[in-house]
Design a protein around this motif. Structure first.
Motif, PDB file in Angstrom:
ATOM      1  N   VAL A 148       4.684 -47.553  12.005  1.00 55.13           N
ATOM      2  CA  VAL A 148       5.523 -47.222  13.158  1.00 55.13           C
ATOM      3  C   VAL A 148       4.857 -47.764  14.410  1.00 55.13           C
ATOM      4  O   VAL A 148       3.695 -47.434  14.692  1.00 55.13           O
TER       5      VAL A 148
ATOM      6  N   PRO B  57      16.178 -44.528  10.309  1.00 51.25           N
ATOM      7  CA  PRO B  57      16.400 -43.580  11.407  1.00 51.25           C
ATOM      8  C   PRO B  57      17.778 -43.760  12.038  1.00 51.25           C
ATOM      9  O   PRO B  57      18.311 -44.873  12.127  1.00 51.25           O
TER      10      PRO B  57
ATOM     11  N   VAL C 237      10.084 -49.696  13.117  1.00 51.67           N
ATOM     12  CA  VAL C 237       9.597 -49.035  11.901  1.00 51.67           C
ATOM     13  C   VAL C 237       9.706 -50.025  10.746  1.00 51.67           C
ATOM     14  O   VAL C 237      10.786 -50.557  10.464  1.00 51.67           O
TER      15      VAL C 237
ATOM     16  N   LEU D 106      13.352 -43.437  19.105  1.00 54.60           N
ATOM     17  CA  LEU D 106      12.536 -42.984  17.987  1.00 54.60           C
ATOM     18  C   LEU D 106      11.739 -41.730  18.355  1.00 54.60           C
ATOM     19  O   LEU D 106      11.620 -40.807  17.556  1.00 54.60           O
TER      20      LEU D 106
ATOM     21  N   TYR E   3       6.553 -37.337  18.230  1.00 56.67           N
ATOM     22  CA  TYR E   3       6.984 -38.169  17.103  1.00 56.67           C
ATOM     23  C   TYR E   3       7.272 -37.242  15.921  1.00 56.67           C
ATOM     24  O   TYR E   3       6.457 -36.382  15.576  1.00 56.67           O
TER      25      TYR E   3
ATOM     26  N   LEU F 195       8.931 -37.048  11.788  1.00 57.05           N
ATOM     27  CA  LEU F 195       9.272 -37.820  10.594  1.00 57.05           C
ATOM     28  C   LEU F 195       9.847 -36.883   9.547  1.00 57.05           C
ATOM     29  O   LEU F 195       9.283 -35.823   9.270  1.00 57.05           O
TER      30      LEU F 195
ATOM     31  N   ASP G  19      12.148 -40.294  13.311  1.00 59.13           N
ATOM     32  CA  ASP G  19      11.924 -41.200  12.191  1.00 59.13           C
ATOM     33  C   ASP G  19      12.457 -40.575  10.903  1.00 59.13           C
ATOM     34  O   ASP G  19      12.378 -39.352  10.708  1.00 59.13           O
TER      35      ASP G  19
END
Length: 439
Positions: free
Chosen positions: A290, A328, A300, A376, A387, A389, A265
């Motif tokens: 998300v 992303p 997202v 993602l 995950y 970010l 992300d």
């Protein structure tokens, strides 16, 4: 071998990172020696950015200087308002068809000059363009371009101590520098005839601080190095170099503010203000949702609320900006997005689109973008999911906030603590959170 074997294992684990740090230090020292003219005289373009007029790398470039280096000695022999350079050089502009979107959309169109090379959030591109326009203006070529925002000067004064600006009867410290900048660039709006004085204060103060820095005694070098490093890490300063080794050392530390190639992300708000000088009164709240799927894909959706927190006036009739939102890698604009004014070229693999957005004085404006992302989640070699970010903050600006919500697929859980629900964006936000799927 008992304790010896345990010590060996510990050392074997730590050695690669130690060796990497030593290598970084060695390359950094070599680049520093080159930068300060150890292998011959060098010249750099020195630019200040004013966050009160928002730009993707911080703010409008209001002043310029020439920084020289030879034999380890640095000097700042030239420093002046940017308009004093651009006005007599109408040939030093970017051709209209090559200029960034904010210039093509402006009505009437305005040329892209040295003062607006940072319409892109990638400082190496902005720096290279600045060097090109500098050459086009008939100047001797520069080996690099360094930029800063007022907060960087304030950080330096925190070590150097207060400076006097006798022309304006001011004593400036690390605590009041940003406030005095704002006063001379915004709060004297009651008397437009003081415009020249406003710009002159920025020039004089910046030159005084840099002269103090270049003459700093050896006992302050350690603290100054820490202050400079922290400033670069917070993107209060950024540098581009035409020298391959120096450029590599800058990139290794992230001091070049190059737009990152990163998976997972990602978000960046590249804002370009049209004329208004109200940037320090703007606050952004990002609601970032998300929705993850078990195949690693996701949706997202980000809503940005821009709040203009001050009353109207000469420098705050609104916050009209061209806003470029980056998402992303591999993402595509999805349903739920506000209709963009234009699609923007991808940058470092990140898709982008642009909108016009304006928050009136003491008012708000909202913009929503959604990305459909096929990859993602990140999958490790051991098959586990995570995950991640990476959220880039707007350099030179504080007070922005991220509200983060991540919805997991049915049966999935966080292995440890989940991502924070709320985060301030006074600096870049980066994190990775492992996940476990249903067994």
């Amino acid at each position: 071998f008992g304790p010896l074997g345990e010590a060996y294992d510990t050392l074997a684990t730590r050695l690669p990172s130690i060796a990497d740090r030593v290598g970084q230090a060695e390359r950094g020292m070599g680049a520093l020696a080159t930068f300060v003219g150890g292998s011959g005289p060098r010249q750099y373009l020195f630019l200040s950015q004013n966050p009160d007029e928002v730009r993707p790398t911080g703010g409008f470039i209001g002043t310029y200087g020439v920084l020289t280096a030879e034999g380890g000695e640095l000097a700042l022999p030239r420093y002046a308002p940017i308009a004093s350079w651009t006005a007599p050089r109408p040939e030093a502009v970017v051709p209209g068809e090559q200029a960034g979107s904010p210039f093509r959309l402006a009505s009437p169109p305005v040329p892209q000059t040295l003062g607006n090379v940072n319409s892109t959030p990638d400082w190496p591109r902005a720096g290279a363009l600045a060097a090109e326009l500098w050459d086009r203006g008939g100047e001797e070529p520069v080996e690099g371009v360094v930029s800063f925002v007022p907060a960087f000067l304030a950080r330096l004064l925190g070590v150097l101590g207060a400076v006097e600006v006798p022309e304006f009867g001011e004593t400036v410290t690390g605590e009041n520098l940003v406030e005095r900048f704002e006063f001379y660039t915004e709060l004297v709006e009651a008397d437009p005839s003081t415009a020249g004085a406003r710009k002159e204060f920025v020039v004089v103060l910046s030159e005084v601080v840099m002269d103090r820095l270049l003459a700093a005694p050896a006992q302050q070098w350690g603290e100054l190095a820490q202050a400079v490093g922290e400033g670069f890490e917070r993107s209060e300063a950024m540098a581009w170099s035409a020298d391959v080794d120096v450029a590599a050392a800058l990139a290794e530390r992230g001091w070049d503010r190059a737009f990152p190639e990163t998976d997972g992300d990602f978000f960046y708000n590249g804002e370009f203000s049209y004329a208004a000088k109200n940037g320090n009164s703007l606050e952004r709240t990002f609601d970032h949702r998300v929705e993850l799927r078990s195949d690693g894909s996701g949706l997202v959706t980000t809503s940005m609320t821009l709040a203009n927190t001050e009353e109207g006036g000469l420098f705050n009739s609104g916050s009209l900006s061209y806003v470029t939102l980056f998402g992303p890698r591999g993402g595509e604009l999805a349903a739920g997005s506000d209709i963009p004014l234009s699609e923007e070229p991808t940058l470092a693999g990140h898709p982008a689109a642009g909108w016009l957005l304006s928050a009136p004085p003491l008012g708000k404006a909202t913009l929503t973008v959604a990305w459909e992302v096929p990859r993602l989640l990140q999958r490790g070699d051991d098959g586990t999911w995570a995950y991640s970010l990476r959220w880039l903050h707007l350099p030179g600006h504080t007070g922005d906030e991220l509200n983060l919500r991540v919805d997991l697929p049915p049966g999935w859980v966080w292995q440890d603590a989940p991502p924070p629900a709320t985060t301030d964006l006074d600096r870049d936000f980066v994190g990775t959170w492992p996940l476990s799927g249903p067994r």
